[in-house]
Motif scaffolding. Sequence first.
Motif, PDB file in Angstrom:
ATOM      1  N   SER A  55       0.832  -1.196   0.000  1.00 18.07           N
ATOM      2  CA  SER A  55       0.000   0.000   0.000  1.00 18.07           C
ATOM      3  C   SER A  55       0.868   1.247   0.000  1.00 18.07           C
ATOM      4  CB  SER A  55      -0.925   0.011   1.204  1.00 18.07           C
ATOM      5  OG  SER A  55      -0.184   0.190   2.402  1.00 18.07           O
ATOM      6  N   PHE A  56       0.264   2.330  -0.462  1.00 22.86           N
ATOM      7  CA  PHE A  56       0.937   3.635  -0.477  1.00 22.86           C
ATOM      8  C   PHE A  56      -0.151   4.689  -0.306  1.00 22.86           C
ATOM      9  CE2 PHE A  56       4.430   6.320  -1.014  1.00 22.86           C
ATOM     10  CZ  PHE A  56       4.245   7.250  -2.027  1.00 22.86           C
ATOM     11  N   HIS A  57      -0.762   4.678   0.857  1.00 19.76           N
ATOM     12  CA  HIS A  57      -1.889   5.571   1.117  1.00 19.76           C
ATOM     13  C   HIS A  57      -1.412   7.003   1.321  1.00 19.76           C
ATOM     14  CE1 HIS A  57      -3.971   1.890   1.309  1.00 19.76           C
ATOM     15  NE2 HIS A  57      -3.809   1.625   2.600  1.00 19.76           N
ATOM     16  N   LEU A  58      -2.196   7.930   0.799  1.00 15.46           N
ATOM     17  CA  LEU A  58      -1.883   9.361   0.918  1.00 15.46           C
ATOM     18  C   LEU A  58      -2.667   9.950   2.086  1.00 15.46           C
ATOM     19  CD1 LEU A  58      -0.416  11.786  -0.507  1.00 15.46           C
ATOM     20  CD2 LEU A  58      -2.568  12.174  -1.730  1.00 15.46           C
ATOM     21  N   LYS A  59      -1.976  10.688   2.950  1.00 16.33           N
ATOM     22  CA  LYS A  59      -2.633  11.195   4.154  1.00 16.33           C
ATOM     23  C   LYS A  59      -2.363  12.677   4.347  1.00 16.33           C
ATOM     24  CE  LYS A  59      -1.992   6.757   6.508  1.00 16.33           C
ATOM     25  NZ  LYS A  59      -1.414   6.062   7.671  1.00 16.33           N
ATOM     26  N   LYS A  60      -3.342  13.315   4.968  1.00 14.14           N
ATOM     27  CA  LYS A  60      -3.166  14.697   5.396  1.00 14.14           C
ATOM     28  C   LYS A  60      -4.000  14.887   6.648  1.00 14.14           C
ATOM     29  CE  LYS A  60      -3.213  19.506   3.877  1.00 14.14           C
ATOM     30  NZ  LYS A  60      -3.275  20.440   2.732  1.00 14.14           N
ATOM     31  N   PRO A  61      -3.419  15.423   7.708  1.00 10.21           N
ATOM     32  CA  PRO A  61      -4.144  15.510   8.969  1.00 10.21           C
ATOM     33  C   PRO A  61      -5.314  16.497   8.949  1.00 10.21           C
ATOM     34  CG  PRO A  61      -1.980  16.521   9.162  1.00 10.21           C
ATOM     35  CD  PRO A  61      -2.027  15.860   7.833  1.00 10.21           C
ATOM     36  N   PHE A  62      -5.177  17.598   8.202  1.00 10.45           N
ATOM     37  CA  PHE A  62      -6.225  18.615   8.198  1.00 10.45           C
ATOM     38  C   PHE A  62      -6.459  19.079   6.759  1.00 10.45           C
ATOM     39  CE2 PHE A  62      -5.962  18.705  12.686  1.00 10.45           C
ATOM     40  CZ  PHE A  62      -4.622  18.692  13.038  1.00 10.45           C
ATOM     41  N   ALA A  63      -7.522  18.644   6.167  1.00  7.44           N
ATOM     42  CA  ALA A  63      -7.800  18.971   4.764  1.00  7.44           C
ATOM     43  C   ALA A  63      -8.175  20.435   4.603  1.00  7.44           C
ATOM     44  CB  ALA A  63      -8.929  18.092   4.240  1.00  7.44           C
ATOM     45  N   GLN A  64      -7.760  21.003   3.474  1.00  8.69           N
ATOM     46  CA  GLN A  64      -8.108  22.365   3.114  1.00  8.69           C
ATOM     47  C   GLN A  64      -8.947  22.356   1.833  1.00  8.69           C
ATOM     48  OE1 GLN A  64      -7.159  24.903   5.184  1.00  8.69           O
ATOM     49  NE2 GLN A  64      -6.370  23.220   6.440  1.00  8.69           N
TER      50      GLN A  64
END
Lengths: 110, 117
Positions: free
Chosen positions: A69-78
């Motif tokens: 897997s190579f999941h893309l993450k961001k803690p706080f979406a804009q």
Amino acid sequence: AQRVTQPEKLLSVFKGAPVELKCNYSYSGSPELFWYVQYSRQRLQLLLRHISRESIKGFTADLNKGETSFHLKKPFAQEEDSAMYYCALGGNNAGNMLTFGGGTRLMVKP
Amino acid sequence: GAVVSQHPSWVICKSGTSVKIECRSLDFQATTMFWYRQFPKQSLMLMATSNEGSKATYEQGVEKDKFLINHASLTLSTLTVTSAHPEDSSFYICSARLSGNYNQPQHFGDGTRLSIL
């Protein structure tokens, strides 16, 4: 054969919420994974690649060979993160061709 | 840096016409360029890998005689859709990779929308 799967065609979140865009791959060789982003009416742009291990625009992605897997993450979406995101798999082949996943449309609501 | 220019951005033509699409790397040399096709609401599908000074490598199911690729210089690759028909209508995107380093990422053009009447 190379294969990339992005299970979600659409992901809708509210501004400030965490985001995870999933990507799974299948490849017998040594994989090289990328995330590309396409904002509305713009060209495809490289967002990040696993060998760089960097964070771009607050996004990170970790290659998990055990789970492929190579999941893309961001803690706080804009809201400006709203775009199409494509996971792509390359390899150590001479042509360095990419295989793209189906893409996930991220919509960040205010 | 690493800008890829594609021309034209949109073509509308009659069935039976041959259409040429250009892909240029503006500020770098590209030994290898790639041609993709994207149908509405679908992902990019690799059509062929274009290598400077040699024949292109086509993916399975892509007709070589239908989609002619020429990569005569390190900054230009062309895709010619010969005798185009309505089913060839699609979005065609090229990308280019810096010469000499397989670890370099691909840089994409804006794409060409081809509409065959």
